[in-house]
Design a protein around this motif. Structure first.
Motif, PDB file in Angstrom:
ATOM      1  N   PHE A 348       0.616  -1.326   0.233  1.00  0.00           N
ATOM      2  CA  PHE A 348      -0.309  -0.373   0.079  1.00  0.00           C
ATOM      3  C   PHE A 348       0.718   1.291  -0.539  1.00  0.00           C
ATOM      4  O   PHE A 348       0.569   2.206  -0.460  1.00  0.00           O
ATOM      5  N   SER A 349       1.592   1.443   1.021  1.00  0.00           N
ATOM      6  CA  SER A 349       3.227   2.531   1.329  1.00  0.00           C
ATOM      7  C   SER A 349       3.115   2.536  -0.315  1.00  0.00           C
ATOM      8  O   SER A 349       3.499   3.941  -0.644  1.00  0.00           O
ATOM      9  N   THR A 350       3.712   2.566  -1.149  1.00  0.00           N
ATOM     10  CA  THR A 350       4.494   1.807  -1.805  1.00  0.00           C
ATOM     11  C   THR A 350       3.609   2.736  -3.416  1.00  0.00           C
ATOM     12  O   THR A 350       3.968   3.874  -3.801  1.00  0.00           O
ATOM     13  N   ILE A 351       2.798   1.858  -3.121  1.00  0.00           N
ATOM     14  CA  ILE A 351       1.079   2.131  -4.077  1.00  0.00           C
ATOM     15  C   ILE A 351       1.127   4.023  -4.441  1.00  0.00           C
ATOM     16  O   ILE A 351       0.927   4.656  -5.321  1.00  0.00           O
ATOM     17  N   ALA A 352       0.611   3.569  -2.732  1.00  0.00           N
ATOM     18  CA  ALA A 352      -0.436   5.156  -2.697  1.00  0.00           C
ATOM     19  C   ALA A 352       1.032   5.714  -2.792  1.00  0.00           C
ATOM     20  O   ALA A 352       0.629   7.366  -3.440  1.00  0.00           O
ATOM     21  N   TYR A 353       2.405   6.199  -2.543  1.00  0.00           N
ATOM     22  CA  TYR A 353       3.042   7.327  -2.939  1.00  0.00           C
ATOM     23  C   TYR A 353       3.777   7.388  -4.085  1.00  0.00           C
ATOM     24  O   TYR A 353       3.839   8.290  -4.353  1.00  0.00           O
ATOM     25  N   GLU A 354       3.238   6.345  -5.034  1.00  0.00           N
ATOM     26  CA  GLU A 354       3.543   6.317  -6.336  1.00  0.00           C
ATOM     27  C   GLU A 354       2.326   7.401  -7.451  1.00  0.00           C
ATOM     28  O   GLU A 354       2.838   7.974  -7.972  1.00  0.00           O
ATOM     29  N   TYR A 355       1.957   7.154  -7.001  1.00  0.00           N
ATOM     30  CA  TYR A 355       0.757   7.509  -7.251  1.00  0.00           C
ATOM     31  C   TYR A 355       0.625   8.776  -6.450  1.00  0.00           C
ATOM     32  O   TYR A 355      -0.965   9.842  -6.615  1.00  0.00           O
ATOM     33  N   ALA A 356       0.645   9.582  -5.806  1.00  0.00           N
ATOM     34  CA  ALA A 356       0.095  10.807  -4.709  1.00  0.00           C
ATOM     35  C   ALA A 356       0.358  11.819  -6.135  1.00  0.00           C
ATOM     36  O   ALA A 356      -0.330  12.757  -5.474  1.00  0.00           O
ATOM     37  N   ASN A 357       1.047  11.741  -6.425  1.00  0.00           N
ATOM     38  CA  ASN A 357       1.522  12.702  -8.304  1.00  0.00           C
ATOM     39  C   ASN A 357       1.281  12.583  -9.284  1.00  0.00           C
ATOM     40  O   ASN A 357       1.565  13.597 -10.281  1.00  0.00           O
ATOM     41  N   LYS A 358       0.889  11.526  -9.622  1.00  0.00           N
ATOM     42  CA  LYS A 358       0.340  11.117 -10.625  1.00  0.00           C
ATOM     43  C   LYS A 358      -0.816  11.460 -11.585  1.00  0.00           C
ATOM     44  O   LYS A 358      -1.963  12.044 -10.233  1.00  0.00           O
ATOM     45  N   THR A 365      -1.600  13.155   0.034  1.00  0.00           N
ATOM     46  CA  THR A 365      -0.621  13.924   0.489  1.00  0.00           C
ATOM     47  C   THR A 365       0.138  12.847   1.340  1.00  0.00           C
ATOM     48  O   THR A 365      -0.460  12.046   2.011  1.00  0.00           O
ATOM     49  N   GLY A 366       1.466  12.563   1.750  1.00  0.00           N
ATOM     50  CA  GLY A 366       1.809  11.573   2.939  1.00  0.00           C
ATOM     51  C   GLY A 366       1.523  11.724   4.356  1.00  0.00           C
ATOM     52  O   GLY A 366       1.224  10.648   4.916  1.00  0.00           O
ATOM     53  N   GLU A 367       0.926  13.102   4.531  1.00  0.00           N
ATOM     54  CA  GLU A 367       0.567  13.140   5.698  1.00  0.00           C
ATOM     55  C   GLU A 367      -0.939  11.752   5.995  1.00  0.00           C
ATOM     56  O   GLU A 367      -1.294  11.345   6.642  1.00  0.00           O
ATOM     57  N   VAL A 368      -1.330  11.688   4.801  1.00  0.00           N
ATOM     58  CA  VAL A 368      -2.649  10.934   4.891  1.00  0.00           C
ATOM     59  C   VAL A 368      -2.581   9.814   4.818  1.00  0.00           C
ATOM     60  O   VAL A 368      -3.383   8.605   5.696  1.00  0.00           O
ATOM     61  N   TYR A 385      -4.106  17.235  15.890  1.00  0.00           N
ATOM     62  CA  TYR A 385      -4.515  17.967  14.903  1.00  0.00           C
ATOM     63  C   TYR A 385      -4.930  17.090  13.461  1.00  0.00           C
ATOM     64  O   TYR A 385      -5.873  16.411  13.286  1.00  0.00           O
ATOM     65  N   ASN A 386      -4.325  16.081  13.580  1.00  0.00           N
ATOM     66  CA  ASN A 386      -3.940  15.328  11.884  1.00  0.00           C
ATOM     67  C   ASN A 386      -5.035  14.548  11.921  1.00  0.00           C
ATOM     68  O   ASN A 386      -5.728  13.851  11.525  1.00  0.00           O
ATOM     69  N   GLY A 396     -11.345   9.238   1.461  1.00  0.00           N
ATOM     70  CA  GLY A 396     -11.089   8.982   0.187  1.00  0.00           C
ATOM     71  C   GLY A 396      -9.518   7.760  -0.570  1.00  0.00           C
ATOM     72  O   GLY A 396     -10.026   7.500  -1.524  1.00  0.00           O
ATOM     73  N   LEU A 397      -8.820   7.949   0.272  1.00  0.00           N
ATOM     74  CA  LEU A 397      -7.310   7.210   0.202  1.00  0.00           C
ATOM     75  C   LEU A 397      -7.539   6.016   0.353  1.00  0.00           C
ATOM     76  O   LEU A 397      -7.711   5.377  -1.090  1.00  0.00           O
ATOM     77  N   MET A 398      -8.771   5.739   1.467  1.00  0.00           N
ATOM     78  CA  MET A 398      -8.900   3.871   1.511  1.00  0.00           C
ATOM     79  C   MET A 398      -9.762   3.595  -0.042  1.00  0.00           C
ATOM     80  O   MET A 398      -9.505   2.813  -0.156  1.00  0.00           O
TER      81      MET A 398
END
Length: 412
Positions: A348-358, A365-368, A385-386, A396-398
């Protein structure tokens, strides 16, 4: 000329009756029997040491006979002749006895168990169980019954080198950290005067630490193969369903195995994991994509347990065992070097970061991303706060990730 005291006889002692006030029967040489008003009879020995008159109790009659009392008298005379005060020697002997008793009580096992119970409130239930298992498997076989203040650096080094020889380098490092925690506790509570772990150069014994990454898969064709293997798993039903849910929620193995019905809010589509089950020791609310809700509804219809969502096939009153998911992955053909239950998190982490800015990505964001992984924010204020502000972005991300997995599965 000093008056000579006639020695006592056993008959005289036996016939002595209580009087209104306690009285003494003298045997000579400072030995006498004190007869109390209630009839009790206690031996005493008077003596002088460094110019001071003292006395010492020798025991009660008849447990201590006349003959035994006389033997003790002679022993006391020898001690005085050798410059030893019998009363002080008795006190010292009692102190040594108390120290010996403390050593018998303050074994490494007893002190480490006290520490383990105290440490329970600081860590998750799963991690606490793992600590207890590590003590049992790696440390107790060597120093379990040793008094903690007699454990040596060489004892500790032997434990670490044995693990190193088995190529369990990370286990050895964690064992050293565990020993350090136990000894810190022991020093704090004065069970031992010094933390010997601080005198050991762990790096010198184990060598340079090599950072370990969990194996995972991130190529779409490999993910597709994994999901297909899970769908085709022919083992226990609840094991298969746990494996179906895990890719979508990517929690730690302990959390998925110990998921309880009381933690699932079907209406809000949320999984509320209590603090004692979390590594961070804070409760965690994970939004559930509709795919997971559908799977859980199916499981509920077939449920055998009122508590656990994924009960053990051996007993519906217990959750899936620690090795159940690992064994299932092995049966599906994945070795420990290819994929483990924890690997879903890395995937999940790898794919989520890979598609964060595509351009066709999710835009979160990375915080999410880190919030979805329940990684604790080091800044306490920001963390608070987070937790309050990322709930909807997490949802949304899930959902995006669940849809991504379905798209890969069906080659959309």
């Amino acid at each position: 000329m000093a008056r000579r005291t006639a020695p006592l006889t056993a008959t005289e002692i036996k016939a002595a009756k209580p009087r209104e006030k306690p009285y003494k029967l003298f045997d000579g040489g400072g030995l006498y029997l004190l007869v109390s008003g209630s009839g009790g009879k206690l031996w005493y020995q008077k003596y002088r040491f460094n110019g001071k008159e003292k006395k010492i109790a020798l025991g009660a009659y008849p447990a201590v006979s006349l003959r035994s009392a006389r033997v003790k008298r002679e022993e006391i005379k020898k001690m005085i002749a050798n410059g030893v005060d019998p009363s002080e020697e008795r006190k010292a002997k009692k102190a040594r006895s108390r120290q010996d008793e403390a050593k018998r009580e303050n074994t490494f096992y007893n002190i480490s168990q006290k520490w383990l119970e105290d440490y329970r409130r600081h860590v998750s239930e799963n991690y606490h169980t793992r600590l207890g298992r590590a003590l049992k498997n790696y440390i107790y076989p060597t120093i379990k019954e040793q008094p903690i203040d007699e454990v040596t650096r060489l004892d500790v080094i032997a434990i670490l080198e044995e693990l190193k020889n088995r190529e369990l380098y990370e286990t050895a490092r964690r064992t050293a950290m565990l020993l350090n925690k136990v000894f810190k506790y022991a020093v704090t509570h004065e069970y031992t005067p010094h933390n010997i772990i601080t005198d050991i150069e762990i790096k010198e014994i184990l060598g340079k630490k090599v950072k370990r990454h969990y194996p995972t898969i991130t190529k779409e064709k490999d993910i597709r193969g994994l999901l297909a293997a899970i769908d085709g798993y022919t083992g226990d039903y609840f094991t298969r369903m746990a494996l179906k849910v895990l890719p979508y929620v990517f929690v730690r193995s302990y959390n998925i195995r110990h998921m309880e019905w009381s933690e699932i809010d079907f209406e809000a589509k949320e999984w509320i994991i209590p603090a004692h089950k979390m590594k961070t020791k804070t409760s965690f609310v994970l939004p559930l994509p509709h795919q997971v809700v559908t799977l859980l509804e199916e499981v509920r219809e077939n449920s055998l347990s009122n508590r656990y969502v994924f009960p053990s096939f051996r007993s519906d009153g217990k959750p899936l065992s620690d090795n159940t998911l690992i064994s299932a992955l092995r049966r599906m053909g994945y070795s420990k070097d290819e994929f483990v239950p924890h690997s879903f998190r890395a995937m999940f982490s790898t794919i989520a970061y890979e598609y964060a800015n595509k351009r066709d990505g999710h835009g979160y964001t990375g915080e999410v991303i880190e919030a979805c992984l329940a990684h604790k924010e080091p800044n306490a204020i920001k963390d608070s706060y987070n937790r309050a502000s990322y709930k909807e972005p997490m949802r949304g991300l899930m959902q995006w990730y669940a849809d991504y997995l379905d798209g890969v599965r069906y080659e959309k």
